[in-house]
Enzyme design. Structure first.
Site, PDB file in Angstrom:
ATOM      1  N   HIS A 181      18.036 -54.387  32.468  1.00 33.75           N
ATOM      2  CA  HIS A 181      18.186 -52.944  32.437  1.00 33.75           C
ATOM      3  C   HIS A 181      18.321 -52.328  33.826  1.00 33.75           C
ATOM      4  O   HIS A 181      17.748 -52.828  34.788  1.00 33.75           O
ATOM      5  CB  HIS A 181      16.969 -52.300  31.755  1.00 33.75           C
ATOM      6  CG  HIS A 181      16.755 -52.779  30.368  1.00 33.75           C
ATOM      7  ND1 HIS A 181      15.522 -52.812  29.772  1.00 33.75           N
ATOM      8  CD2 HIS A 181      17.620 -53.261  29.430  1.00 33.75           C
ATOM      9  CE1 HIS A 181      15.623 -53.274  28.541  1.00 33.75           C
ATOM     10  NE2 HIS A 181      16.892 -53.564  28.317  1.00 33.75           N
TER      11      HIS A 181
ATOM     12  N   LYS B 135      11.308 -50.452  40.937  1.00 34.09           N
ATOM     13  CA  LYS B 135      10.195 -50.797  40.047  1.00 34.09           C
ATOM     14  C   LYS B 135       9.249 -51.758  40.755  1.00 34.09           C
ATOM     15  O   LYS B 135       9.677 -52.748  41.340  1.00 34.09           O
ATOM     16  CB  LYS B 135      10.712 -51.472  38.777  1.00 34.09           C
ATOM     17  CG  LYS B 135      11.601 -50.597  37.925  1.00 34.09           C
ATOM     18  CD  LYS B 135      12.159 -51.348  36.731  1.00 34.09           C
ATOM     19  CE  LYS B 135      13.070 -50.452  35.909  1.00 34.09           C
ATOM     20  NZ  LYS B 135      13.675 -51.166  34.780  1.00 34.09           N
TER      21      LYS B 135
ATOM     22  N   TYR C 161       4.525 -51.413  34.988  1.00 33.83           N
ATOM     23  CA  TYR C 161       5.407 -51.148  36.122  1.00 33.83           C
ATOM     24  C   TYR C 161       5.437 -49.679  36.485  1.00 33.83           C
ATOM     25  O   TYR C 161       5.324 -48.807  35.649  1.00 33.83           O
ATOM     26  CB  TYR C 161       6.812 -51.691  35.895  1.00 33.83           C
ATOM     27  CG  TYR C 161       7.550 -51.194  34.681  1.00 33.83           C
ATOM     28  CD1 TYR C 161       8.594 -50.291  34.804  1.00 33.83           C
ATOM     29  CD2 TYR C 161       7.238 -51.675  33.417  1.00 33.83           C
ATOM     30  CE1 TYR C 161       9.299 -49.860  33.695  1.00 33.83           C
ATOM     31  CE2 TYR C 161       7.936 -51.252  32.302  1.00 33.83           C
ATOM     32  CZ  TYR C 161       8.967 -50.342  32.447  1.00 33.83           C
ATOM     33  OH  TYR C 161       9.665 -49.909  31.353  1.00 33.83           O
TER      34      TYR C 161
ATOM     35  N   LYS D  33      20.025 -52.943  21.697  1.00 32.36           N
ATOM     36  CA  LYS D  33      20.658 -52.593  22.977  1.00 32.36           C
ATOM     37  C   LYS D  33      20.918 -53.849  23.813  1.00 32.36           C
ATOM     38  O   LYS D  33      21.989 -53.992  24.394  1.00 32.36           O
ATOM     39  CB  LYS D  33      19.757 -51.621  23.742  1.00 32.36           C
ATOM     40  CG  LYS D  33      20.201 -51.336  25.161  1.00 32.36           C
ATOM     41  CD  LYS D  33      19.282 -50.374  25.880  1.00 32.36           C
ATOM     42  CE  LYS D  33      17.924 -50.969  26.083  1.00 32.36           C
ATOM     43  NZ  LYS D  33      16.993 -50.098  26.808  1.00 32.36           N
ATOM     44  N   ASP D  34      19.954 -54.751  23.857  1.00 34.31           N
ATOM     45  CA  ASP D  34      20.115 -55.956  24.674  1.00 34.31           C
ATOM     46  C   ASP D  34      21.075 -56.965  24.047  1.00 34.31           C
ATOM     47  O   ASP D  34      21.718 -57.734  24.746  1.00 34.31           O
ATOM     48  CB  ASP D  34      18.755 -56.577  24.973  1.00 34.31           C
ATOM     49  CG  ASP D  34      17.923 -55.684  25.884  1.00 34.31           C
ATOM     50  OD1 ASP D  34      18.520 -54.827  26.580  1.00 34.31           O
ATOM     51  OD2 ASP D  34      16.695 -55.821  25.889  1.00 34.31           O
TER      52      ASP D  34
END
Length: 183
Positions: free
Chosen positions: A64, A73, A133, A169-170
């Protein structure tokens, strides 16, 4: 804090000092001054959002990134273990399209600094993992993109024990050759 330089400029692994005895342990997970020194930031990196996800074995999240409002991040695992990966999406970088991965776990307490300009993902290698994160910009779903986790042009060597568990989505991630990237 021990700083481990990776083969990709600006991407770092941070190993905090752990103080432990028969009672347990203490670790300073974040210190702004030490972090700024570690990453060599000319100006302060400002974190605006903390996120926490829990995933089970073979859940693969990523790769992502956001094309606008890019996020740096600082990632770590507080329960379980993951194989954490960053891919350089800075077209002007000599390591454009290259990846680096490392094990992050509750046991090793390592963290990875993934600056803006990278795609990020991980796969859970234990029974489950709690992944925390900090981000330098807010989540903006309209700008979020996903690179295909199995893009052969990138060639990530995921330590999978079976088929990965992916979000919709992935499953629809874009190949690097067709992706929007950073200059």
């Amino acid at each position: 804090m021990n700083i481990v330089r990776t083969p990709i400029a600006d991407l770092l692994v941070l190993e905090p000092r752990v103080f432990g005895d028969e009672r347990g342990f203490f670790v300073e997970s974040y210190n702004e001054r030490r972090f700024q020194e570690a990453i060599g930031a000319p100006e302060a990196v400002r974190f605006v959002q903390d996120n926490h996800s829990r995933s089970s074995r073979n859940v693969l999240r990523g790769l992502h990134y956001q094309v606008r409002q890019p996020q740096g991040k600082l990632v770590r695992v507080v329960a379980g273990e993951v194989f954490d990966v960053a891919v350089d999406l800075r077209r002007s970088s000599p390591t454009f399209g290259k990846w680096f991965g490392t094990i992050l776990s509750a046991e090793n307490k390592r963290q990875m600094w993934v600056p803006a300009g990278f795609a990020h993902g991980f796969v859970v290698t234990g029974e489950s993992a709690d992944f925390l994160y900090k981000t330098t910009d807010y989540w903006a779903p309209e700008y979020e993109r996903s690179i295909a986790w199995n893009d052969p042009a990138i060639g990530i060597e995921w330590p999978l024990s079976g088929a990965p568990v992916l979000s919709e989505k992935d499953r629809k991630g874009t190949l690097l050759a067709d992706a929007e990237v950073y200059e």
